[in-house]
Scaffold this active site. Structure first.
Site, PDB file in Angstrom:
ATOM      1  N   ARG A 144       0.833  -1.206   0.000  1.00  0.00           N
ATOM      2  CA  ARG A 144       0.000   0.000   0.000  1.00  0.00           C
ATOM      3  C   ARG A 144       0.871   1.261   0.000  1.00  0.00           C
ATOM      4  O   ARG A 144       0.574   2.237  -0.689  1.00  0.00           O
ATOM      5  CB  ARG A 144      -0.928  -0.011   1.205  1.00  0.00           C
ATOM      6  CG  ARG A 144      -1.949   1.123   1.220  1.00  0.00           C
ATOM      7  CD  ARG A 144      -3.004   0.890   2.288  1.00  0.00           C
ATOM      8  NE  ARG A 144      -3.781  -0.315   1.998  1.00  0.00           N
ATOM      9  CZ  ARG A 144      -4.631  -0.873   2.838  1.00  0.00           C
ATOM     10  NH1 ARG A 144      -4.803  -0.352   4.043  1.00  0.00           N
ATOM     11  NH2 ARG A 144      -5.309  -1.945   2.494  1.00  0.00           N
ATOM     12  N   HIS A 200       0.761   4.003  -2.993  1.00  0.00           N
ATOM     13  CA  HIS A 200       0.400   5.385  -2.707  1.00  0.00           C
ATOM     14  C   HIS A 200       1.526   6.340  -3.087  1.00  0.00           C
ATOM     15  O   HIS A 200       1.266   7.486  -3.470  1.00  0.00           O
ATOM     16  CB  HIS A 200       0.036   5.541  -1.228  1.00  0.00           C
ATOM     17  CG  HIS A 200      -1.297   4.960  -0.886  1.00  0.00           C
ATOM     18  ND1 HIS A 200      -2.166   5.551   0.008  1.00  0.00           N
ATOM     19  CD2 HIS A 200      -1.934   3.847  -1.333  1.00  0.00           C
ATOM     20  CE1 HIS A 200      -3.272   4.822   0.103  1.00  0.00           C
ATOM     21  NE2 HIS A 200      -3.136   3.783  -0.699  1.00  0.00           N
ATOM     22  N   ASN A 227      -3.897   8.543   2.762  1.00  0.00           N
ATOM     23  CA  ASN A 227      -2.532   8.128   3.079  1.00  0.00           C
ATOM     24  C   ASN A 227      -2.337   7.846   4.572  1.00  0.00           C
ATOM     25  O   ASN A 227      -1.206   7.661   5.022  1.00  0.00           O
ATOM     26  CB  ASN A 227      -1.534   9.194   2.630  1.00  0.00           C
ATOM     27  CG  ASN A 227      -1.152   9.050   1.168  1.00  0.00           C
ATOM     28  OD1 ASN A 227      -1.287   7.965   0.595  1.00  0.00           O
ATOM     29  ND2 ASN A 227      -0.704  10.124   0.551  1.00  0.00           N
ATOM     30  N   HIS A 242      -5.117  -7.090  -2.648  1.00  0.00           N
ATOM     31  CA  HIS A 242      -6.106  -7.065  -1.565  1.00  0.00           C
ATOM     32  C   HIS A 242      -6.427  -8.460  -1.032  1.00  0.00           C
ATOM     33  O   HIS A 242      -7.347  -8.630  -0.242  1.00  0.00           O
ATOM     34  CB  HIS A 242      -7.389  -6.379  -2.042  1.00  0.00           C
ATOM     35  CG  HIS A 242      -7.247  -4.908  -2.205  1.00  0.00           C
ATOM     36  ND1 HIS A 242      -8.169  -4.112  -2.853  1.00  0.00           N
ATOM     37  CD2 HIS A 242      -6.266  -4.048  -1.794  1.00  0.00           C
ATOM     38  CE1 HIS A 242      -7.779  -2.854  -2.842  1.00  0.00           C
ATOM     39  NE2 HIS A 242      -6.622  -2.790  -2.205  1.00  0.00           N
TER      40      HIS A 242
END
Length: 317
Positions: A62, A66, A94, A188
């Site tokens: 992640r 990001h 974030n 995911h």
């Protein structure tokens, strides 16, 4: 001789440009001379943390996503706010990435051995790669040589949200297509998700006052027990409950294609993930990954390499 010299001189600018582009591109084993132990050091630290907390891989994935989605893969997501400037990491989307302390630890150790050599942008890309491998994905090779960005502004953050449609997510992508999006959402399959990112699907889907009808009834009941109706409408991630990203599987820390079975069975907790079941292209791809897990592993690695090359800074940038 004069004619030959003229031809050579006319071609010189093109040759210089080609050499410059080659010199400034990413390459495999970029630190082989300047810090040959770099990848070994960072791999050891990632493994130590993973052995204590297998959810680390999801956190690093992640964090890397990001970072790359804002200004490219330049580690700008790691920068703190300073003075009047509010940095990327303060954006609401974030606040969920984890693993900052692992990147810090790797950087600190490498600074002891090769001061000022290995960039945080490369450390983040490499650590993510190793987290993928530790979680059961393929151990892919990535080129290095990324430089760190020095600009980090909250206003630049334009990430695909958990309630985005497929079309909206595609419009927010950098150098990725629908195939890449479908494949990378397979990340995911591991880690946790805060209830606040999907609680509307449990109680008030699209303002109807009812749950999302596409959500599996058994999963709905389980999630409502873990994610109560929010009393405070302001999302506070520090106290928000979490659930596994794949709550109906027995392998919440294995990066595999089981995620796609959950999507087709109405067991995806994020609306964006569930959308994969409703278009011909993404549904067909999901079925392929379910039936051919190794195809998923290979394509996930390729999509990660593609993501990691997005708008990188190189050379003296």
């Amino acid at each position: 001789m004069n004619l030959l010299m003229a031809v050579l001189l006319s071609a010189l600018p093109i040759l210089v440009a080609l050499l410059a582009n080659t010199a400034l591109s990413l390459e495999f084993h970029f630190y082989r001379n300047s810090c040959p132990q770099a990848e070994m050091v960072q791999r050891k630290i990632v493994k130590q943390h993973f052995n204590k907390d297998p959810s680390l891989s999801a956190g690093l994935l992640r964090l890397h996503f990001h970072d790359c989605f804002t200004r490219g893969c330049d580690a700008s997501v790691l920068l703190d706010s300073k003075g009047d400037n509010v940095a990327e990491k303060e954006a609401s989307l974030n606040l969920s990435p984890r693993g900052f302390e692992v990147i810090d630890e790797i950087k600190l150790e490498l600074e002891k051995q090769c001061k000022g050599v290995v960039s945080c942008a490369d450390i983040l890309a490499l650590a993510t790669r190793d987290g993928v491998a530790l979680s059961g994905g393929s151990s892919y090779h990535i080129p290095t040589g990324r430089r760190n960005g020095t600009i980090s502004t909250i206003g630049d953050v334009q990430l695909p949200g958990p309630s985005f449609s497929i079309d909206a997510a595609l419009s927010a992508l950098i150098n990725l297509d629908l195939d890449d999006l479908t494949t990378l959402l397979g990340a995911h399959s591991i880690g946790f998700c805060h209830c606040g990112f999907f609680v509307d699907r449990l109680y008030n889907f699209e303002g109807t006052g009812l749950p999302d009808p596409d959500l599996d009834p058994g999963l709905l009941d389980s999630l409502q027990k873990k994610c109560p109706i929010p009393i405070n409408q302001i999302f506070n991630i520090s106290i928000d409950p979490t659930v596994f990203m794949t709550p109906m599987t027995k392998t919440p820390f294995n990066l595999d294609s089981s995620f796609y079975r959950g999507v087709l069975d109405g067991e995806a907790i994020l609306l964006l993930d569930q959308e994969l079941a409703f278009t011909d292209v993404t549904r067909t791809l999901a079925l392929t990954y379910i039936n051919k897990p190794n195809v998923f592993r290979g394509k996930f690695s390729k999509a990660m390499i593609k993501l990691g090359n997005a708008n990188v800074l190189t050379g003296r940038d």
